[in-house]
Design an enzyme around this catalytic site. Structure first.
Site, PDB file in Angstrom:
ATOM      1  CD  GLN B  31      49.828  27.842  36.035  1.00 49.53           C
ATOM      2  OE1 GLN B  31      48.939  27.109  35.623  1.00 49.53           O
ATOM      3  NE2 GLN B  31      49.580  28.996  36.628  1.00 49.53           N
ATOM      4  CG  ASP B  86      44.681  37.341  31.471  1.00 47.23           C
ATOM      5  OD1 ASP B  86      43.937  38.334  31.496  1.00 47.23           O
ATOM      6  OD2 ASP B  86      44.234  36.181  31.391  1.00 47.23           O
ATOM      7  CG  ASP B 137      44.578  27.479  46.988  1.00 47.65           C
ATOM      8  OD1 ASP B 137      43.749  27.731  46.084  1.00 47.65           O
ATOM      9  OD2 ASP B 137      44.773  26.339  47.439  1.00 47.65           O
ATOM     10  N   GLY B 138      43.044  30.536  45.838  1.00 44.88           N
ATOM     11  CA  GLY B 138      41.668  31.024  45.865  1.00 44.88           C
ATOM     12  C   GLY B 138      40.759  30.175  46.731  1.00 44.88           C
ATOM     13  CG  ASP B 155      39.823  34.859  34.297  1.00 39.67           C
ATOM     14  OD1 ASP B 155      39.886  33.920  33.487  1.00 39.67           O
ATOM     15  OD2 ASP B 155      40.303  35.989  34.081  1.00 39.67           O
ATOM     16  CB  THR B 157      43.600  26.842  34.269  1.00 35.94           C
ATOM     17  OG1 THR B 157      43.647  26.337  35.601  1.00 35.94           O
ATOM     18  CG2 THR B 157      44.593  27.990  34.134  1.00 35.94           C
ATOM     19  CG  ASP B 158      40.986  23.474  30.789  1.00 35.47           C
ATOM     20  OD1 ASP B 158      40.061  24.285  30.596  1.00 35.47           O
ATOM     21  OD2 ASP B 158      41.752  23.089  29.897  1.00 35.47           O
TER      22      ASP B 158
END
Lengths: 282, 282, 282, 282
Positions: B31, B86, B137-138, B155, B157-158
């Site tokens: 991204q 973050d 990768d989760g 937690d 992103t979309d």
């Protein structure tokens, strides 16, 4: 066609909404009045360029200004609405068969006229026989009112322009004086998030809590208002909005609501710590 | 200097934030990563141009993703954080002295690196000795994890781009499998207001409630996310977030929070009728 | 009230104009038609959301599309206008007493109707007895026209949508065929600055120069069009726009103009080197 | 990532440019200095948020400020540049081998430093041995200059902030005094289209024509400046920019230019009637 309504929510934040058509523009003695048609929110009304009401989410605001007080005291007979020219607050009130009289005092007749023409979704019940429209200054009205009200809903703009006098000690005191023993005052109380709004929130609450024995603040999600985090004040002479709420009776009325319900009634008085501290420290 | 960050929250709604400086721009395998400095929100981080975290209101998101579960089960020892690059979620977790291990699985190392450089406010505790960072990768991580966790916080992103696989049946099932008997799953659950977000909210909830005995949704005010009305899902094997919450113990820990408190913990599970109906009808 | 019309001039450039009122919106078989009122430009008309004409600067476009040809051949009697629904081109033509017939072929009657209602500044002379309005396709019209014209003015939109066929070899050839021996063709020729416009500019010029013995391009400043740098093509069977111009006769007509004059007539054919090279290299 | 630079060209008109990266931001004693990277225009520099120079179209401005005077008098030896911190004007001057000295007086060293780092396209020739950089106030410089110049190029910002004193009678008089007998003054003269710019255009021209025997104005297309219609003033003690231009000599120099050529040199002095009238009526 790229037409965008833009609200400068703060000097540094703008919300822009794509507009299909600018349906109406006019200017009263008090403010600019505009109506737009949009894909996302349906029709919406602005005053002096600030978002007041959209077809998509007006139900949130009008549910929360009305039903919290009505569930707290489902015996209200006489109601005074200050402002509320779009009619949405009155519409919710007319759903209670036992309410006998609704006096609505809107300083700006143009807002009502425009809402009747363009926003039937909110204005449809302004013709209810229990409703009396007064196109005059709410500040003067509460000073001179001879009758008592069980409920006063202050459905005002921000405390700039015509709405300013509705955030004063004198106004709140006059509201107190014309409320019955069980009387409740609900007032538009701005937002805790951006400084300019939280400043007004704190000032309003600090005044009201010196006048009313019970003074609380409750919150709701209003996506088209700055930050989406908005508040009403609840003040009363003796009724507590949680302990005294009669949810059984309210539920028995069978009023269908899209935002309000007894759970959110209670939950909305639980405020984030930073908001509670702002209110306590005033 | 007029520089504006604009997020197209929907095709018809834009939120624009005045920018003082574009501090960082970069592109990972996953991204675009950008950091801005603004008057209103301090520094903020975007991924693929979408708002992730601002200095002004990150506390809301991180309070609510963490403390609701921690007050429900203040005995958590092993925590898995999926995403959360973050560092804000980890920061809140490290405030609990009895947590022994925090595995954080963030697919995009660049997000962590940039947060460490530009957002010390959220990333400051990534160096806590209990924290193990996995840049992978989760989805794969939960498939292969050998140990049990007491708490998983998603937690993400979309569900577009790297976040997509975190909204699947397979992922939720694997989470279930690696949770201990008291285990809790909290996941970012989008928003009820705009159609594209409520669509994902409904899909996620519908999957989770088929897998977990207890599955609820709670809300909070997140002004910089679309509509400001945001949700987390709470799912568990046996603990109910209200009945089982141990507020006495949580309060005794003396953790100061700016948004979360036991009242809002409870209140946040009271949803507007239209949201509850969307979730029930899935 | 913050209402902004925004034209996406390219994917990366937007011009926004503050709007006082959205006076009209409608949809014909061909395009969206809108009229706005603005502080800066007075009223303006857009088609499919693209700026067509403003009260403030329409004189530039209409001066330059008309008077360059008329000064080159101040004996024109029969004129064909293709497009030009706002009427501004016709208005300038009617100022020449010796013009006997003006056929205007506008595919979209709605543009004319809306211009008559909202833009008297451009449409005022559409009722001149010499003007014949044909609401039909200009492409077909030039294919079937039986009479000869001394001048054809192609006052078209961009070559997307209804304007597309007006940028073809076939159209230009048919124009050639229905022009008299002294005949002149002036056509809207886009802009050299942004790639998407210069692409069309080059294609149009390359076609016309294969058909007409004389083919030139002249420029003008059109602030509300993308880049503000706009072009018309001048093509003719034998008249050169500079050598054959009869400025003495034109000046003797006493036509007052705000943009056009004999000096700018000549100067407008002097193009920047990069524009000249684009045209030569096609 | 949606980041837009927006220039409020007037209170009612905004030009927005999509930004890929905000490369630099800084503040000198005089102004804010920013550099951006964009898809459409490459890198661009702004001062106090106003567009100064873009990689895409700086050639237009720098061609026109330099070569018109140089073709009028291709014997210039000593040149004074006031402002012009990006270096583009100096770059064009250095292409003339017979120029012996170029004094550049830029009040703001930061503009030069930033241009050297980010805009090699314009600043590349600031290191030419003939160039002397003076970081001081141009107003003082022309008051105290002891030597004569053959050419003064005033490459200034708008007459607000640091550029203000460069639009005064005193400044123009001092320029006159330090020019040689053949001397030419070219100055940035704003734009005729929007009122606030045409006001300054008229004031500047009215002063200069009282001081210099020959005073003219010429125009060019500058798409990134408000309206895209921009002007330079040409003033001299005896040389006329058209009658005295030596195009044969200029052409023999073999200087390749992308905008300027002898035809556009002549054509650019032909102004629209409304512009000429504005200038004549002052």
């Amino acid at each position: 066609m790229e037409l965008w309504y833009t609200e400068e929510q703060t000097d540094n934040v703008r919300l822009s909404i794509k507009v299909k058509e600018h349906l109406y523009t006019g200017k009263s003695d008090f403010q600019d009045v505009d109506v737009f048609e949009s894909e996302e929110f349906g029709k919406f009304l602005t005053l002096d360029g600030l978002m007041m009401v959209t077809e998509k989410d007006e139900f949130i605001y009008h549910d929360m200004i009305t039903h919290v007080a009505m569930a707290t005291n489902p015996n209200v007979k006489n109601v005074l609405v200050i402002g509320g020219g779009d009619g949405g607050t009155v519409r919710e009130l007319t759903r209670y068969p036992f309410i006998e009289k609704i006096d609505m005092v809107e300083i700006d007749k143009l807002v009502v006229d425009v809402s009747i023409e363009y926003l039937p979704i909110t204005s449809s019940k302004l013709s209810d026989p229990r409703v009396n429209l007064y196109f005059e200054d709410g500040i003067e009205f509460v000073k001179n009112a001879k009758h008592k009200y069980d409920l006063i809903l202050v459905d005002s703009t921000d405390p700039i322009g015509p709405g300013e006098g509705l955030f004063t000690n004198e106004f709140y005191t006059n509201c107190y004086n014309i409320l019955s023993e069980d009387g409740i005052l609900v007032n538009q109380s701005e937002s805790p998030y951006y400084d300019q709004f939280s400043h007004e929130m704190k000032r309003a609450h600090s005044k009201i809590k010196n006048i009313f024995p019970i003074s609380k603040v409750y919150q709701f999600h209003m996506p088209t208002y700055p930050s989406g985090h908005w508040l009403f004040g609840f003040a009363s002479k003796k009724l507590d909005p949680i302990k005294d709420a009669d949810f059984e009776k309210w539920t028995s009325l069978g009023i269908k609501t899209k935002y309000y319900n007894p759970q959110i009634h209670v939950g909305s008085f639980s405020l984030p710590t930073y908001v509670q501290e702002m209110l306590d420290n005033e």
